[in-house]
Write an enzyme that holds these catalytic residues in place. Structure first.
Site, PDB file in Angstrom:
ATOM      1  N   GLY A  24      31.189  -7.796   3.099  1.00  0.00           N
ATOM      2  CA  GLY A  24      31.675  -8.417   4.321  1.00  0.00           C
ATOM      3  C   GLY A  24      30.792  -9.584   4.715  1.00  0.00           C
ATOM      4  N   CYS A  25      31.300 -10.436   5.591  1.00  0.00           N
ATOM      5  CA  CYS A  25      30.550 -11.636   5.966  1.00  0.00           C
ATOM      6  C   CYS A  25      29.321 -11.293   6.806  1.00  0.00           C
ATOM      7  CB  CYS A  25      31.462 -12.624   6.703  1.00  0.00           C
ATOM      8  SG  CYS A  25      32.380 -11.935   8.095  1.00  0.00           S
TER       9      CYS A  25
END
Length: 311
Positions: A114-115
């Site tokens: 995920g970012c």
């Protein structure tokens, strides 16, 4: 001979950016389904099983469904950009700098990070591994992102409302990124995650504040900075940025980029520190990371097709 790549979910934000990075590259042939075929389970199943690589840019449930469509005996190798498999057994976590480039290169199933976790893990995981920060400390994450990270619905919301200046969320706790951050940083406790969104299309700052004087066994800011520099030494994607400015900015029209910059800011006495990661939520935080993983899995130069300062 080129590798065939099927992007399942190629019309979404992440899928479109992956496709953009791969377009024109002779090493890959993109398998593209028309509008009707994309909604035809038989056509999707064939594309998933006949391609060398499948990149899943789908909601979690749809990603799980897509993986179930792939015959275990097929040649297809998978990169899942959803959060469905980031803590799943049998999947390799696609953060090569942490997991190991060889592990990603040799994996059949890779889960794209995920970012927000990319920023947090880049800052914290090396320090916990080295024993410079305790694994049982209750870490806090303050983070802000451009609105593209929320997908089409949030993009439309921000673009339709010029008065929308700030959005904080995950106020019910239990955000889906938390298990990923806890597991891959090796933490005893789930971190306290406070994400927000601003009216910029892309870009992200992830901050981990550290009251060093109160943390048992915590290292000095200088040792923390040196550890991160050594851990990412030679990385073409993750950089250590000097803490020589009084502000860090996100701009509404920042250009796409696939690197990540880490900084350690500290007070004069070394009793407090702010660890900060700067990245593009659609770059190293999503599409750029997927292409980096694809390059490694295909045995190609890691940075091919990426938007990097020296590329």
């Amino acid at each position: 001979m080129a590798f065939t790549v099927f992007i399942d979910g190629a019309v979404g934000t992440t899928g479109l950016e992956i496709r953009e990075r791969l377009t024109g590259r002779t090493e890959f042939d993109l398998v593209v389904l028309g509008e009707a075929q994309r909604k035809d389970p038989a056509a999707r199943r064939a594309a998933l099983n006949d391609s060398d690589f499948a990149i899943l840019c789908l909601p979690d449930d749809a990603a799980i469904e897509a993986v179930a469509m792939i015959d275990p005996a097929s040649k297809t190798r998978v990169i899942d950009a959803s959060s469905a498999h980031r803590v799943a057994d049998g999947w390799t976590y696609g953060f090569p700098e942490l997991t190991g480039r060889d592990q990603v290169a040799n994996a059949r199933l890779v889960s794209n990070p995920g970012c927000y976790p990319t920023g947090f893990l880049g800052l914290v995981a090396p320090l916990v591994r080295a024993g410079l920060l305790p694994a049982d400390w209750p870490f806090t994450i303050n983070a802000v992102s451009g609105f593209s990270g929320g997908g089409k619905a949030l993009i439309e919301r921000f673009e339709a409302d010029p008065e929308l200046a700030f959005r904080t969320y995950a106020l019910g706790f239990g955000h889906k990124h938390i298990p990923e951050m806890q597991r891959h940083a090796g933490l005893a406790h789930a971190p306290l995650f406070a994400p927000s969104v601003v009216p910029a299309y892309r870009g992200m700052l992830v901050e981990v504040p550290l009251p060093l004087a109160a943390i048992p066994g915590a290292a000095s800011p200088a040792d923390i900075s040196a550890c991160l520099a050594a851990f990412f030494a030679g990385s073409p994607v993750v950089w250590i940025e000097p803490a020589d400015t009084q502000e860090l900015l996100l701009r509404t029209q920042d250009a796409p980029h696939d690197d990540m910059l880490l900084s350690v800011y500290a007070d004069a006495h070394g009793t407090q520190a702010r660890l900060i990661a700067r990245l593009d939520n659609l770059g190293k935080g999503a599409s750029g990371a997927a292409v980096q993983n694809l390059n490694l899995m295909a045995g190609l130069p890691e940075t091919a097709g990426l938007a990097l300062p020296n590329n």
